[in-house]
Motif scaffolding. Structure first.
Motif, PDB file in Angstrom:
ATOM      1  N   GLU A 567     -34.338   8.884   3.255  1.00 35.05           N
ATOM      2  CA  GLU A 567     -33.418   7.768   3.447  1.00 35.05           C
ATOM      3  C   GLU A 567     -32.049   8.265   3.915  1.00 35.05           C
ATOM      4  O   GLU A 567     -31.413   7.645   4.781  1.00 35.05           O
ATOM      5  N   VAL A 568     -31.590   9.378   3.363  1.00 30.06           N
ATOM      6  CA  VAL A 568     -30.304   9.936   3.778  1.00 30.06           C
ATOM      7  C   VAL A 568     -30.388  10.444   5.214  1.00 30.06           C
ATOM      8  O   VAL A 568     -29.471  10.254   6.013  1.00 30.06           O
ATOM      9  N   LEU A 569     -31.502  11.112   5.558  1.00 32.31           N
ATOM     10  CA  LEU A 569     -31.683  11.575   6.934  1.00 32.31           C
ATOM     11  C   LEU A 569     -31.648  10.405   7.912  1.00 32.31           C
ATOM     12  O   LEU A 569     -30.988  10.463   8.962  1.00 32.31           O
ATOM     13  N   ARG A 570     -32.349   9.324   7.547  1.00 33.09           N
ATOM     14  CA  ARG A 570     -32.380   8.143   8.439  1.00 33.09           C
ATOM     15  C   ARG A 570     -30.975   7.565   8.618  1.00 33.09           C
ATOM     16  O   ARG A 570     -30.584   7.209   9.739  1.00 33.09           O
ATOM     17  N   HIS A 571     -30.257   7.490   7.538  1.00 33.40           N
ATOM     18  CA  HIS A 571     -28.891   6.931   7.599  1.00 33.40           C
ATOM     19  C   HIS A 571     -28.024   7.738   8.565  1.00 33.40           C
ATOM     20  O   HIS A 571     -27.259   7.167   9.363  1.00 33.40           O
ATOM     21  N   ASN A 572     -28.124   9.051   8.520  1.00 37.05           N
ATOM     22  CA  ASN A 572     -27.320   9.904   9.402  1.00 37.05           C
ATOM     23  C   ASN A 572     -27.824   9.854  10.844  1.00 37.05           C
ATOM     24  O   ASN A 572     -27.024   9.862  11.790  1.00 37.05           O
ATOM     25  N   MET A 573     -29.164   9.846  11.028  1.00 30.93           N
ATOM     26  CA  MET A 573     -29.705   9.810  12.390  1.00 30.93           C
ATOM     27  C   MET A 573     -29.346   8.520  13.107  1.00 30.93           C
ATOM     28  O   MET A 573     -29.109   8.509  14.331  1.00 30.93           O
ATOM     29  N   ASN A 574     -29.285   7.435  12.351  1.00 28.87           N
ATOM     30  CA  ASN A 574     -28.906   6.152  12.954  1.00 28.87           C
ATOM     31  C   ASN A 574     -27.452   6.155  13.420  1.00 28.87           C
ATOM     32  O   ASN A 574     -27.030   5.251  14.154  1.00 28.87           O
TER      33      ASN A 574
END
Length: 804
Positions: A567-574
Motif C-alpha cells: 500500500e505504501v509503495l502504491r501511494h508513492n508510485m501514484n
C-alpha cells in the motif's frame, strides 16, 4: 611526585627502612618508581673530618704557604701544607683526608691524594667553605667552635642527616596523596601507626589593625576562601632547614615567605598564595570570573588574554591572580614587602582545570586544585603558614581569619555490601578487618548490619564515591599479595553481562539500512481480510478478527507485512516516485486454535531502479542480488552462525531463497507474486525479504573475532565449470568447503554464461578460489594438489565439466 622520607617521619614515626616502606606504598597503590639518596651537600662530606691544628710553621720554600700538623683522630698527626692566611695553632678545622672526593661550590670535583707541595709532603687538605660545597666563601679556612673530638665526621657537626627520596607515580585518582600528609595517611593505615598533624595551638591574633575584606561572587567555583594579614614581616633568605626541605623534593628556594607557602603545600597538600597587602587596592579581595578579553600579565612576564571562564582573585580595581593556577606580576611579595595577606582556599576542580588548560600553565597548585583538595584543611594550613612566617620572617597576625564558606562541602555517603566486598576481593577477609581498614583510612561507619555498611567518606577522598571505590580502598590496604590464588585455573566474571538490548540493536540496524538507501515505514496493524483471499485463501480460523465500527475494511490484524508495505509503495508510485527502498519492523498476528501468537518481522521492499541514470552510466533495475547483499550485511550485524540455503517456499514469493538455521527459516526473500502486486495496483516488480526478527534477537551474536594478520601471501586460482542449470552456487560452495577446510579462504563466481556455445540446459561458471596457509608459503605442488581435489569432487558430485 617527590616525597622526603626524613620529612615524612616528622608526621609519622616509622621504624622501617625506606626500601621496605617503598614496597608497602607500591602495594597500596602509590607506586614508588624510584628511591634515591639525597645529600644536602654533594658527596655527603664523606672522608671529611674535624681536626685540630697542633703546629703551624712557615713553609721553608714558599712565603705564602704554611706547614702544619693536624690531629684528625688517628694514631699520628697528619702533615698538611695549607695556603690559608688565617690558619693557626689550636684551631678546630675541617680536614679532607686522603681518598676523599671534594665537590666544590664551583668547578669540577677532585680527589685528595698524598702529594708534595714545594718539596714538603701533604697528607690532606684543610678546607674553606666553598671547597666542600657548603657555601661560596673562600676568604679562608673554616674555623669551628666545637668540643667534638678530633676525627668526628664533619657531616655530624654540620647536621647533614642523610635523606631518601621516594619518586611516586601518582595516578589521577589519588589526589588525596599529593602531599607528605597524604602519604602519611596511607602509611598509618598500612602500619597502624598514628600520624600527627602540625601543632597550631600557639596560633593567636595579635591585633586587628590591618583588616582585608573578602567577597566571593562565584561560590560555585570557589566554595571556600580564607585569609589573614601579618604585619611587620621581613622578607629575606630562608633558614637552612627550610631550604633543605625544598631542595630535597626538587624545589628552588626563593624567599622566606614564598618558601613557607611551598612548604605548606607539600606538607599538607593545601596550595597557598601570599600577597603584598599594600598592593591590594581598597583593602578588599574579590573572587569572581574574568571579563572576556581582559589582558593580564602573569609572574613569568607573559601577557595573557583572559576568558570569561577564568576564576580570578582581584582587588577593588584589577585582577591579581588566576585562581589556583598562577599569580600576577604585581601580586607577589618582594624584598620591600612588610605586610602580607595569606590566602588559602578550596576551588572547584573543573574550573581550575579549564583555566590551566586554556592558558597552558601547569603548576604545583593547579596540579592539586584540578584534582581536588581537602576543604577541611584550609584553616589548619592557614594557621600553620602564619606560625611559620612569624617564626622565620617575624611580624604579628594583624587581622581575624576571614573564612567565607557559605555551603560546607559534605562527605560522600556510600553503602557497601559485605558479600559484594568479598566477591570483588575474591575471598572473605572478615567484617572486623574491613571496618578496621576503613576507620584507619578516615572513613566513618555511620550504620552497620551483618550484611551492609553505611559509610561517610571525607571530602579529600575525591575519587571514593561508589561501592567499587570502597572495595579498592580496602583491598589496597589489605594487600593484593594477601589474596590467595586458586589451585585451579578459573575465571569469575566480576561484572554482569546484560542481555542484548533489542532497542539498541534495532537502532543500529536502522542506521545500517538508512546508509544503504532504505527509508523506514510504519503502517497500521489493522488490515483488510480480503487481501488474504487474494493470496489464496488463508483459513478463517487463523485470522485475528477485530470488530471495528469505524472502518469495516480494517477487520483483521495483519499476518504479514507484505500488504501494508505494498500500500505504501502504491501511494508513492501514484505520485511518480518509482525507485523505492523501504523497510518496516512490525508486529504480525496469528490465531492458532484458542491461542494468539504475536511475532515481529523485518520486511524489506525494493522496486524500480537500483541506481539513477547519470552521464557515467545508465540506470540499472533493482535485482535479487542487491537485496540479498543487504540481507547478508544484516546477518553480519546480528549473527555469526552458518546457515543453510534452500529455494524459497513462501506463498507470496517466487524466484528466491530461504535461509535456515536449525531448520528454522531466518529469512525468505525473492520476487513478490504478480497476482498480489497487481491486485494492489503495483505494476512494477517488487523484490521482498522477510526476516524472523524474534528468532534473530533471541540468538543475537555479534562477538567480533580478532586474528593476527597473516604473514604468508594468498594465492588465487580460477576454474571454469560447465554444470546443469538447476545446480546452485550454494551446492558448489558446500562441496568446496567440505573438500578443503584448511587452505580455502574464499570462493566467488565472477562470470556466468548461458548460450548457444554450450550444451542446452547447461550454464558455465567462472569461479575464483583464494588459498592461503597461515603457517607457511604455499608451494605450486600443494596448490595444484588442492585444486585437483576440488575439480575431482565437482566432477564426481555435480557432473561438472572443467573447461581447461
Amino acid at each position: 611526585m617527590l616525597i622526603s622520607y626524613d620529612w615524612l617521619q616528622e608526621l609519622i614515626q616509622i621504624n622501617k627502612p625506606a626500601a621496605e616502606v617503598a614496597a608497602l606504598l607500591t602495594g597500596a597503590g602509590l607506586e614508588v618508581e624510584g628511591l634515591y639518596p639525597y645529600e644536602r651537600v654533594k658527596g655527603g662530606l664523606q672522608g671529611i673530618v674535624i681536626g685540630e691544628v697542633l703546629t703551624c710553621e712557615k713553609h721553608p720554600d714558599a712565603d705564602k704557604l704554611r706547614l702544619t700538623t693536624v690531629d684528625v683522630g688517628g694514631e699520628t698527626p697528619k702533615q698538611i701544607v695549607c695556603g690559608a692566611p688565617n690558619v693557626a695553632v689550636g684551631q678546630k678545622v675541617v680536614v679532607a683526608t686522603e681518598g676523599a672526593t671534594l665537590y666544590p661550590f664551583t668547578g669540577e670535583p677532585f680527589q685528595i691524594k698524598k702529594s708534595k707541595i714545594r718539596g714538603a709532603a701533604s697528607e690532606g687538605m684543610i678546607c674553606a667553605e666553598d671547597e666542600i660545597g657548603l657555601g661560596e666563601s673562600h676568604a679562608g679556612i673554616m674555623v669551628l667552635d666545637t668540643d667534638l673530638p678530633n676525627g668526628t665526621p664533619a657531616a655530624q657537626y654540620f647536621n647533614l642527616q642523610s635523606d631518601e627520596i621516594f619518586e611516586i607515580g601518582l595516578t589521577p585518582n589519588r589526589a588525596d596523596a599529593a602531599s607528605h600528609l597524604g602519604v602519611a595517611r596511607d602509611v598509618q593505615a598500612l602500619l597502624r601507626v598514628p600520624y600527627t598533624l602540625p601543632n597550631v595551638d600557639s596560633f593567636q591574633i595579635n591585633t586587628t589593625s590591618r583588616h582585608i575584606s573578602v567577597e566571593v561572587l562565584d561560590s560555585e567555583a570557589c566554595p571556600r576562601y580564607a585569609g589573614l594579614t601579618i604585619s611587620g614581616v621581613k622578607v629575606a633568605e630562608s633558614p637552612e632547614w627550610l631550604k633543605h626541605r625544598l631542595r630535597a623534593i626538587g624545589l628552588s628556594p626563593i624567599n622566606n615567605v614564598v618558601d613557607i607557602t611551598n612548604f605548606v603545600l607539600h606538607e599538607l597538600g593545601q596550595p597557598m598564595h601570599a600577597f603584598d597587602a599594600d598592593k591590594i587596592t581598597g583593602d578588599k579581595i574579590i573572587v569572581q570570573k574574568a571579563k572576556e578579553g581582559t589582558k593580564f600579565v602573569t609572574l613569568d612576564g607573559v601577557e595573557r588574554t583572559l576568558r570569561s571562564t577564568d576564576l580570578m582573585i582581584c582587588n577593588a580595581e584589577e585582577p591579581m591572580v588566576i585562581a589556583g593556577v598562577f599569580g600576577g606580576k604585581n601580586s607577589g611579595v618582594t624584598s620591600e614587602t612588610t605586610t602580607i595577606f595569606l590566602e588559602a582556599a578550596y576551588f572547584q576542580p573543573a574550573s581550575i582545570r579549564k583555566s590551566s588548560q586554556i592558558h597552558g600553565i601547569k603548576t604545583d597548585s593547579s596540579f592539586r586544585f584540578e584534582r581536588g583538595t581537602d576543604p577541611d584543611r584550609v584553616i589548619l594550613a592557614l594557621k600553620r603558614a602564619a606560625l611559620l612566617v612569624q617564626e622565620i620572617a617575624g611580624g604579628e597576625v594583624s587581622s581575624e581569619i576571614v573564612d567565607v564558606y557559605p555551603q560546607p562541602v559534605q562527605p560522600f555517603t556510600v553503602k557497601v555490601s559485605i558479600a559484594r566486598i568479598n566477591q570483588l576481593i575474591g575471598q572473605p577477609i572478615g567484617q572486623e578487618r574491613i571496618k578496621e581498614i576503613l576507620t584507619d583510612l578516615g572513613i566513618s561507619i555511620t550504620e552497620e548490619s551483618e550484611t551492609e555498611l553505611a559509610l561517610s567518606v571525607p571530602p579529600f577522598k575525591v575519587d571514593v564515591q561508589r561501592e567499587a571505590d570502597i572495595v579498592e580502598e580496602i583491598l589496597r590496604i589489605y594487600g593484593y599479595n594477601n589474596i590467595a590464588l586458586s589451585p585451579n585455573l578459573a575465571t569469575s566474571y566480576l561484572a554482569k553481562f546484560p542481555k542484548p538490548d533489542p532497542e539498541v540493536i534495532k537502532q543500529s540496524m536502522g542506521q545500517m539500512l538508512a546508509g544503504a538507501g532504505y527509508s523506514e515505514i510504519i503502517t497500521n496493524s489493522l488490515t483488510n481480510s480480503n487481501y488474504y483471499e487474494v493470496a489464496g485463501g488463508e483459513p478463517d480460523a487463523s485470522l485475528v478478527r477485530i470488530v471495528n465500527y469505524n472502518s469495516a475494511d480494517l477487520d483483521v490484524l495483519r499476518q504479514t507485512l507484505v500488504f501494508s508495505g505494498l500500500e505504501v509503495l502504491r501511494h508513492n508510485m501514484n505520485r511518480r516516485q518509482k525507485d523505492l527502498k523501504f523497510y518496516e519492523l512490525g508486529k504480525v498476528y496469528v490465531k492458532a486454535g484458542d491461542k494468539y501468537q504475536e511475532k515481529t518481522q523485518l520486511a524489506l521492499f525494493v522496486t524500480g531502479n537500483a541506481t539513477a541514470e547519470t552521464w557515467q552510466q545508465a540506470s540499472q533495475k533493482a535485482t535479487f542480488h542487491q537485496l540479498a547483499g543487504v540481507v547478508q550485511n544484516l546477518f553480519t550485524k546480528l549473527t555469526r552462525d552458518q546457515m543453510n540455503v534452500q529455494p524459497v517456499e513462501h506463498r507470496y514469493i517466487k524466484n528466491g531463497v530461504t535461509y535456515y538455521r536449525n531448520e528454522v527459516p531466518m529469512v525468505q526473500m525473492g520476487l513478490l507474486n504478480e497476482s498480489i502486486t497487481k491486485k494492489l495496483d503495483v505494476k512494477e516488480p517488487v523484490w521482498y525479504a522477510e526476516l524472523n526478527w524474534d528468532y534473530l534477537i533471541r540468538n543475537y551474536s555479534n562477538n567480533l573475532v580478532a586474528e593476527e594478520l597473516a604473514k604468508f601471501p594468498e594465492v588465487r586460482r580460477d576454474l571454469s565449470l560447465v554444470i546443469d542449470k538447476n545446480i546452485t552456487f550454494e551446492q558448489i560452495k558446500t562441496i568446496a568447503w567440505r573438500t578443503e577446510r584448511k587452505l580455502l579462504q574464499q570462493l566467488n563466481v565472477f562470470d556466468v554464461y548461458e548460450g548457444d556455445k554450450i550444451e542446452a540446459g547447461k550454464k558455465a561458471y567462472a569461479m575464483s578460489f583464494i588459498l592461503q596457509d597461515k603457517q607457511q608459503t604455499l608451494t605450486d605442488k600443494v596448490i595444484d594438489s588442492t585444486m585437483n581435489r576440488l575439480m575431482q569432487q565437482f566432477e564426481r558430485q555435480l557432473g561438472a565439466v572443467i573447461r581447461k
